[in-house]
Scaffold this active site. Structure first.
Site, PDB file in Angstrom:
ATOM      1  N   SER A  31     -21.371  -4.375   2.743  1.00  0.00           N
ATOM      2  CA  SER A  31     -20.012  -4.094   3.227  1.00  0.00           C
ATOM      3  C   SER A  31     -19.222  -5.364   3.495  1.00  0.00           C
ATOM      4  O   SER A  31     -19.666  -6.232   4.237  1.00  0.00           O
ATOM      5  CB  SER A  31     -20.060  -3.336   4.560  1.00  0.00           C
ATOM      6  OG  SER A  31     -20.413  -2.014   4.352  1.00  0.00           O
ATOM      7  N   HIS A  62     -16.680  -1.076  -0.485  1.00  0.00           N
ATOM      8  CA  HIS A  62     -17.719  -1.122  -1.511  1.00  0.00           C
ATOM      9  C   HIS A  62     -17.039  -0.761  -2.830  1.00  0.00           C
ATOM     10  O   HIS A  62     -16.637   0.382  -3.021  1.00  0.00           O
ATOM     11  CB  HIS A  62     -18.805  -0.087  -1.233  1.00  0.00           C
ATOM     12  CG  HIS A  62     -19.789  -0.516  -0.192  1.00  0.00           C
ATOM     13  ND1 HIS A  62     -21.023  -1.031  -0.515  1.00  0.00           N
ATOM     14  CD2 HIS A  62     -19.725  -0.508   1.144  1.00  0.00           C
ATOM     15  CE1 HIS A  62     -21.681  -1.311   0.603  1.00  0.00           C
ATOM     16  NE2 HIS A  62     -20.916  -0.999   1.617  1.00  0.00           N
ATOM     17  N   HIS A  84     -25.425   4.885   0.020  1.00  0.00           N
ATOM     18  CA  HIS A  84     -26.248   5.112   1.204  1.00  0.00           C
ATOM     19  C   HIS A  84     -26.594   6.598   1.312  1.00  0.00           C
ATOM     20  O   HIS A  84     -25.852   7.441   0.814  1.00  0.00           O
ATOM     21  CB  HIS A  84     -25.476   4.705   2.469  1.00  0.00           C
ATOM     22  CG  HIS A  84     -24.856   3.343   2.401  1.00  0.00           C
ATOM     23  ND1 HIS A  84     -23.700   3.089   1.696  1.00  0.00           N
ATOM     24  CD2 HIS A  84     -25.235   2.172   2.941  1.00  0.00           C
ATOM     25  CE1 HIS A  84     -23.400   1.802   1.804  1.00  0.00           C
ATOM     26  NE2 HIS A  84     -24.308   1.221   2.548  1.00  0.00           N
ATOM     27  N   TYR A  86     -26.259   8.393   3.910  1.00  0.00           N
ATOM     28  CA  TYR A  86     -25.258   9.122   4.714  1.00  0.00           C
ATOM     29  C   TYR A  86     -24.092   9.625   3.875  1.00  0.00           C
ATOM     30  O   TYR A  86     -23.322  10.472   4.319  1.00  0.00           O
ATOM     31  CB  TYR A  86     -24.767   8.288   5.904  1.00  0.00           C
ATOM     32  CG  TYR A  86     -24.069   6.992   5.563  1.00  0.00           C
ATOM     33  CD1 TYR A  86     -22.795   6.986   4.998  1.00  0.00           C
ATOM     34  CD2 TYR A  86     -24.684   5.772   5.810  1.00  0.00           C
ATOM     35  CE1 TYR A  86     -22.160   5.796   4.691  1.00  0.00           C
ATOM     36  CE2 TYR A  86     -24.061   4.574   5.513  1.00  0.00           C
ATOM     37  CZ  TYR A  86     -22.799   4.587   4.949  1.00  0.00           C
ATOM     38  OH  TYR A  86     -22.175   3.416   4.635  1.00  0.00           O
ATOM     39  N   GLU A  87     -23.970   9.120   2.640  1.00  0.00           N
ATOM     40  CA  GLU A  87     -22.918   9.638   1.756  1.00  0.00           C
ATOM     41  C   GLU A  87     -23.348  10.960   1.124  1.00  0.00           C
ATOM     42  O   GLU A  87     -22.572  11.583   0.401  1.00  0.00           O
ATOM     43  CB  GLU A  87     -22.610   8.617   0.658  1.00  0.00           C
ATOM     44  CG  GLU A  87     -22.021   7.322   1.182  1.00  0.00           C
ATOM     45  CD  GLU A  87     -21.887   6.249   0.112  1.00  0.00           C
ATOM     46  OE1 GLU A  87     -20.983   6.362  -0.724  1.00  0.00           O
ATOM     47  OE2 GLU A  87     -22.701   5.309   0.116  1.00  0.00           O
ATOM     48  N   ALA A 114     -24.317  -5.884   5.888  1.00  0.00           N
ATOM     49  CA  ALA A 114     -23.650  -6.069   7.168  1.00  0.00           C
ATOM     50  C   ALA A 114     -24.566  -5.462   8.218  1.00  0.00           C
ATOM     51  O   ALA A 114     -25.131  -4.395   7.996  1.00  0.00           O
ATOM     52  CB  ALA A 114     -22.305  -5.348   7.157  1.00  0.00           C
ATOM     53  N   MET A 218     -27.682   0.115   8.020  1.00  0.00           N
ATOM     54  CA  MET A 218     -27.866   1.432   7.389  1.00  0.00           C
ATOM     55  C   MET A 218     -28.265   1.342   5.914  1.00  0.00           C
ATOM     56  O   MET A 218     -28.039   2.283   5.152  1.00  0.00           O
ATOM     57  CB  MET A 218     -26.579   2.245   7.517  1.00  0.00           C
ATOM     58  CG  MET A 218     -26.078   2.392   8.943  1.00  0.00           C
ATOM     59  SD  MET A 218     -24.463   3.178   9.011  1.00  0.00           S
ATOM     60  CE  MET A 218     -24.010   2.908  10.733  1.00  0.00           C
ATOM     61  N   SER A 219     -28.831   0.216   5.513  1.00  0.00           N
ATOM     62  CA  SER A 219     -29.157   0.071   4.079  1.00  0.00           C
ATOM     63  C   SER A 219     -30.406  -0.780   3.890  1.00  0.00           C
ATOM     64  O   SER A 219     -31.245  -0.891   4.782  1.00  0.00           O
ATOM     65  CB  SER A 219     -27.970  -0.580   3.361  1.00  0.00           C
ATOM     66  OG  SER A 219     -27.822  -1.926   3.770  1.00  0.00           O
ATOM     67  N   ASN A 242     -21.081  -7.721  13.847  1.00  0.00           N
ATOM     68  CA  ASN A 242     -20.721  -7.304  15.214  1.00  0.00           C
ATOM     69  C   ASN A 242     -21.973  -7.390  16.074  1.00  0.00           C
ATOM     70  O   ASN A 242     -23.085  -7.378  15.544  1.00  0.00           O
ATOM     71  CB  ASN A 242     -20.204  -5.859  15.197  1.00  0.00           C
ATOM     72  CG  ASN A 242     -21.220  -4.902  14.580  1.00  0.00           C
ATOM     73  OD1 ASN A 242     -21.302  -4.800  13.352  1.00  0.00           O
ATOM     74  ND2 ASN A 242     -22.009  -4.256  15.402  1.00  0.00           N
ATOM     75  N   HIS A 254     -15.730   0.370  11.668  1.00  0.00           N
ATOM     76  CA  HIS A 254     -15.951  -0.092  10.302  1.00  0.00           C
ATOM     77  C   HIS A 254     -15.005  -1.250   9.979  1.00  0.00           C
ATOM     78  O   HIS A 254     -15.346  -2.135   9.203  1.00  0.00           O
ATOM     79  CB  HIS A 254     -15.755   1.054   9.307  1.00  0.00           C
ATOM     80  CG  HIS A 254     -16.059   0.686   7.887  1.00  0.00           C
ATOM     81  ND1 HIS A 254     -17.305   0.250   7.486  1.00  0.00           N
ATOM     82  CD2 HIS A 254     -15.273   0.647   6.780  1.00  0.00           C
ATOM     83  CE1 HIS A 254     -17.280  -0.030   6.187  1.00  0.00           C
ATOM     84  NE2 HIS A 254     -16.060   0.205   5.735  1.00  0.00           N
TER      85      HIS A 254
HETATM   86  N1  HPA Z   1     -25.091  -0.714  13.390  1.00  0.00           N
HETATM   87  C1  HPA Z   1     -25.459  -0.169  12.207  1.00  0.00           C
HETATM   88  N2  HPA Z   1     -25.035  -0.612  11.051  1.00  0.00           N
HETATM   89  C2  HPA Z   1     -24.185  -1.645  11.054  1.00  0.00           C
HETATM   90  C3  HPA Z   1     -23.745  -2.245  12.233  1.00  0.00           C
HETATM   91  C4  HPA Z   1     -24.224  -1.752  13.453  1.00  0.00           C
HETATM   92  O1  HPA Z   1     -23.888  -2.242  14.561  1.00  0.00           O
HETATM   93  N3  HPA Z   1     -22.894  -3.242  11.864  1.00  0.00           N
HETATM   94  C5  HPA Z   1     -22.822  -3.243  10.517  1.00  0.00           C
HETATM   95  N4  HPA Z   1     -23.611  -2.278  10.008  1.00  0.00           N
END
Ligand code: HPA
Length: 287
Positions: A31, A62, A84, A86-87, A114, A218-219, A242, A254
């Protein structure tokens, strides 16, 4: 048509589009990190939609295409965007592109993502090399009959296989050396994968820290598992976009993830440009 045949068909189309290019190194961009593909020269672009059976990315940030060409003078195949679970994609669909890369002849992959930073001391915008992972997805992409034909070398493609060095120590060492040359330090971390798409609660982050995770995302983990099944070497690099839930002052979004990615993608591009020739040389040498 079997899953294996679908992968073969996709690889065949890509082989045709790539002309004489024979990349041994694959790169998956997470991402907000898509601009790394801009550093690729003599680039050939193939939108995922033109590749048979290839899953389409539905996430903003993406872009969903293959960029093949030269990076640092060596042939690479870059996936600009990934899918992913979740999609709504199945584990087999999520890892379909990795199977295709293997069949194309890729011997090492750099998986970028990310991630939220769990470890105290991580700062937003930092790059971290993965030393290990925790699969908290609740599923494994290898569930189902074992398909040994996906092996790219002898000893791979097994039903049960070792994951003690899921993330290649030698590639990680090269990455850290290269980061130093580029003027920054590359820490090591442990990445925990959640299914998403909701971000974590503060209590979940405390639990993940207790489990030994320093990063959450998440990947990547399904791709790593499938790559190791095939015998592909893996380098994982997280961008801390983050601080994980409950650790920062802001709420997670996001936009924050994408914006941080945008600030870091040039540094990542510089790193990968210098690193790609070293990885290519490492995988050409006897393993
Ligand atoms: N949690 C899960 N997935 C993420 C995060 C997060 O804080 N930041 C970027 N992808």
């Amino acid at each position: 048509m079997t899953y294996y045949d679908q992968v073969a068909e996709a690889a065949e189309l890509l082989r045709g589009r790539l002309g004489g290019l024979r990349p041994r190194v694959g790169i998956v961009l997470g991402s907000g990190l898509g601009a790394v593909a801009d550093a690729v020269t003599e680039a050939v672009f193939v939108p995922y939609g033109e590749i048979p059976h290839f899953p389409q990315s539905t996430v903003e940030g993406h872009s969903g295409r293959i960029v093949a060409g030269l990076l640092g003078g060596v042939p690479v195949v870059v996936m600009q965007g990934r899918v992913h679970s979740y999609e709504g994609y199945t584990p087999q669909q999520v890892t379909f592109p990795m199977r295709v890369l293997g069949m194309l002849g890729v011997r090492a992959v750099v998986l970028t993502n990310a991630a939220g930073g769990i470890q105290q001391g991580y700062h937003v915008g930092q790059l971290v090399a993965l030393a290990d992972h925790i699969n908290h997805m609740g599923w494994n992409p290898l569930t189902g009959p074992n398909e040994a034909r996906f092996a790219i070398r002898k000893g791979a493609g097994l039903r049960f296989f070792d994951m003690t060095e899921a993330y290649s120590i030698r590639l990680r060492t090269l990455a850290k050396e290269t980061a130093k040359e580029e003027g920054f330090a590359l820490d090591e971390g442990v990445y925990l994968a959640t299914p998403g798409p909701s971000f974590e609660t503060p209590a979940e982050i405390r639990a993940f820290r207790a489990l030994g995770a320093t990063l959450v995302g998440m990947s990547t983990v399904p791709e790593t598992i499938v790559a190791r099944h095939m015998g592909i070497e893996v380098l994982g690099i997280s961008c801390v976009t983050n601080l994980a839930a409950g650790l920062g002052v802001t709420h997670l979004s996001h936009e924050e993830v994408s914006d941080t990615g945008k600030q870091v993608e040039r540094r990542l591009a510089g790193l990968l440009e210098r690193l790609a020739p070293k990885i290519a040389a490492a995988v050409e040498a006897a393993q």
